[in-house]
Design an enzyme around this catalytic site. Structure first.
Site, PDB file in Angstrom:
ATOM      1  N   CYS A 266      32.935 -17.551   8.979  1.00 42.76           N
ATOM      2  CA  CYS A 266      32.761 -17.845   7.548  1.00 42.76           C
ATOM      3  C   CYS A 266      33.389 -19.188   7.191  1.00 42.76           C
ATOM      4  O   CYS A 266      32.824 -19.983   6.424  1.00 42.76           O
ATOM      5  CB  CYS A 266      33.381 -16.743   6.693  1.00 42.76           C
ATOM      6  SG  CYS A 266      32.730 -15.090   7.005  1.00 42.76           S
TER       7      CYS A 266
ATOM      8  N   CYS B 109      43.043  -3.360  11.596  1.00 40.48           N
ATOM      9  CA  CYS B 109      43.782  -2.665  12.662  1.00 40.48           C
ATOM     10  C   CYS B 109      45.221  -3.179  12.731  1.00 40.48           C
ATOM     11  O   CYS B 109      46.168  -2.393  12.909  1.00 40.48           O
ATOM     12  CB  CYS B 109      43.099  -2.869  14.011  1.00 40.48           C
ATOM     13  SG  CYS B 109      41.371  -2.329  14.057  1.00 40.48           S
TER      14      CYS B 109
END
Length: 504
Positions: free
Chosen positions: A62, A407
Site C-alpha cells: 500500500c 498476530c
C-alpha cells in the site's frame, strides 16, 4: 476468501455534503478522496464511475502504491469527465463492515464502482501512475470499441494481450445486445471491440460471414471463432479459451494475468518449477506440454515456472532449490504431491502414477523443535496430531503468520494466558506458523491470521472469535474445557463479528 486480511460487513452513511469535500480537497491538495464509515456509501452513490483502494497503513504494498495512486488521481482529475480515485483504511475497526460487504481479501485491493455502486468490478490494471491512468480511461469509456479500419484493429489487437471482437452487419439486434452484455461484464479482464466487417481483423478466416465473435490470444491456436450468442455459452467459451495449455510463470508482466487465472482455477494444479536456462529446460518443457495436451479438459491445469520468478511459490509450498527441477501437484482437497529432481522421460509416467493414486502426499512442515519450554508451545505439522488431538489435553491453538500485525499484537496476551495456566497440566496454549506448515483442511478453516481454535480434552473443536483479551480467552477456555471441576460463573456469548485478521 474467503481468505482475507480482515473481514468486515455493511455500508457507510454519508455525513459530509459535496461542497465540504471539495473544500477539504482544495485545502489538502490531495486528489485521492479519503473515505471512512461515515461517508463511503453516499460518496460512491454520487458517482457513475469511481475507484476505491482498500488499504492498511502498515501494508508495504500500500505504501508503495500510494504516490503512484495520488499521481494518477491528479492526472485523472483533468479528464473529461473527471475520474475520481478514493481510498479507505480497511484495517480500521470502524470500517470493518465495508470490507466484508466487498469481500476484501488482501491489501491493497482496488475496486471500480459504476452507476452509484450498483456495479462493482475488480481493478486488474497496472500499479504505476501512467498504467493506472491508461487502464481507467479505457474502463470509464464504452465496454467495446468500434473498429472502423485495419489501422483501428491493429492498434487494439497485439501479440501480447487477449482481445475479443464481435463482427456484426449492423450494431443492433439480440446477438449484438448479448455481445455488449458480455463486454460489460468482462471488461475488467479483457479488451473488446466490434466491427462491421471481418476483413478489418488481422488474423483468422477473412471470408467468413457474421455475426460472429473472434477471440485473439497470444498463445496456443491464436484465433478462435464462435457463433453461439447465448450469454452463458459465450462466458464459458471465453473462460475455456483464455487459459493456456501451459501457463508460463516468469517475470514477464504480460504473463501475470494468466498466472492469476491459473491459481484461481477450480482445477487440480500441476506445476513444474525449474531453471529456464538449464540445459534440460527445453526437453522438460516439451515433455510437459505433451502431457498437458493429453490431459486438456480433464480437470487438471498445467504451469511451468522459472526458478528466479517463483520464490514466493517455493516459500508457500515449502520447497527447496536443491529439489529443482520438480513437479508439485496441488489437489482440490488441499493435498500436495511432489516429484523432486524430475527428468524429461519421467514426467508422463509420474503424472500417470499420481492419477492412479500411487503417489503419497507431500506435507510441508517445520522440524519438531528440540526444546519447547516457552509458555506458548510451538506446534508444527509433524507434531500437530500428538500435541493437539492425541494428548488428551485442552489445547488452545493459534494459527499465525510471522509478518502478521494482529498476530504480533496478540502474542503477549497469549503469553499471559499461557503463564496463567502453567500450573494446570490439562491446558496447553500453543501456536503454529501457518505459512511454514500445512494445515489439515478437514479440521481447521483458516481464512486469515490470527485464527484460534480450541480442542477440548475429548477432541471437540471450537473456533474462538471473541475479544482478544486475556480475560476473554480464559473465559472461553474455562467454558469449553472438558475437565472442569469447580462451578463456573455464567459465561457471556462471544461476539458473532469476526475480529480483524491479517491476509493470507
Amino acid at each position: 476468501m474467503g481468505r482475507r486480511l480482515s473481514i468486515w460487513s455493511a455500508v457507510f452513511v454519508f455525513a459530509l455534503i459535496a461542497s465540504s469535500i471539495s473544500a477539504e480537497e482544495a485545502e489538502s491538495k490531495e486528489h485521492v478522496l479519503t473515505l471512512d464509515h461515515s461517508n463511503f456509501d453516499d460518496v460512491v452513490g454520487k458517482h457513475d464511475f469511481i475507484v476505491v483502494e482498500f488499504y492498511a497503513p502498515w501494508c508495504g504494498h500500500c505504501k508503495k502504491l500510494a504516490p503512484e495512486y495520488e499521481k494518477a488521481a491528479s492526472i485523472l482529475s483533468s479528464h473529461d469527465p473527471p475520474i475520481v480515485l478514493a481510498k479507505i483504511d480497511a484495517s480500521d475497526e470502524a470500517n470493518r463492515k465495508i470490507g466484508t460487504q466487498h469481500e476484501i481479501q488482501g491489501f491493497p485491493t482496488l475496486k471500480i464502482f459504476r452507476n452509484g455502486g450498483k456495479g462493482v468490478q475488480e481493478y486488474k490494471g497496472p500499479r504505476e501512475a501512467d498504467g493506472i491512468v491508461d487502464y481507467l480511461k479505457k474502463q470509464s469509456g464504452p465496454a467495446s470499441a468500434e473498429i472502423k479500419s485495419t489501422e483501428d484493429a491493429n492498434k487494439l489487437i497485439t501479440d501480447k494481450n487477449i482481445v475479443i471482437v464481435g463482427v456484426f452487419a449492423k450494431f443492433a439486434g439480440e446477438e449484438f445486445e448479448n455481445y455488449t452484455a458480455l463486454a460489460e461484464k468482462l471488461r475488467s479482464d479483457y479488451e473488446f471491440g466490434h466491427a462491421s466487417d471481418v476483413k478489418y481483423l488481422p488474423r483468422g478466416e477473412s471470408s467468413v460471414a457474421g455475426p460472429l465473435i473472434r477471440l485473439f490470444k497470444p498463445f496456443d491456436e491464436l484465433v478462435v471463432d464462435v457463433k453461439d450468442f447465448n450469454l452463458d455459452t459465450l462466458e464459458k467459451f471465453v473462460e475455456e479459451t483464455t487459459v493456456p495449455t501451459v501457463t508460463i510463470f516468469d517475470k514477464d508482466p504480460n504473463n501475470h494475468p494468466f498466472v492469476a487465472k491459473f491459481f484461481n482455477s477450480p482445477n487440480v494444479k500441476a506445476m513444474l518449477f525449474m531453471n529456464f536456462t538449464n540445459e534440460v529446460a527445453e526437453a522438460l518443457k516439451t515433455k510437459y506440454r505433451e502431457v498437458a495436451e493429453q490431459y486438456k479438459g480433464k480437470g487438471i491445469s498445467f504451469l511451468v515456472g522459472d526458478l528466479e520468478a517463483s520464490q514466493g511459490a517455493f516459500q508457500y509450498f515449502g520447497l527447496k532449490e536443491s529439489q529443482v527441477p520438480l513437479i508439485i501437484i496441488q489437489a482440490n482437497d488441499g493435498q500436495k504431491y511432489l516429484k523432486p529432481n524430475v527428468e524429461p522421460d519421467q514426467v508422463a509416467s509420474w503424472i500417470m502414477e499420481y492419477k492412479d493414486g500411487n503417489v503419497p502426499p507431500f506435507k510441508k512442515s517445520e522440524p519438531i523443535p528440540e526444546t519447547n519450554d516457552e509458555p506458548v508451545k510451538v506446534v508444527v505439522s509433524e507434531s500437530l496430531q500428538d500435541i493437539v488431538f492425541k494428548s488428551g489435553k485442552n489445547v488452545l491453538l493459534e494459527f499465525y503468520a510471522p509478518w502478521c500485525g494482529h498476530c504480533k499484537k496478540l502474542a503477549p496476551i497469549l503469553d499471559e494466558v499461557a503463564i496463567s495456566y502453567e500450573s494446570d497440566p490439562n491446558v496447553v496454549i500453543a501456536k503454529l506458523d501457518a505459512t511454514a506448515n500445512d494445515i489439515p483442511g478437514d479440521a481447521f478453516e483458516v481464512k486469515g491470521y490470527p485464527t484460534l481454535y480450541f480442542s477440548s480434552a475429548s477432541g471437540k473443536l471450537t473456533q474462538y472469535d471473541g475479544d482478544r483479551t486475556k480475560e476473554g480467552i480464559m473465559e472461553f477456555i474455562e467454558k469449553y474445557r472438558d475437565d472442569k471441576t469447580a462451578a463456573q460463573e455464567p459465561i457471556k456469548e462471544t461476539s458473532s463479528e469476526e475480529p480483524g485478521k491479517d491476509e493470507l
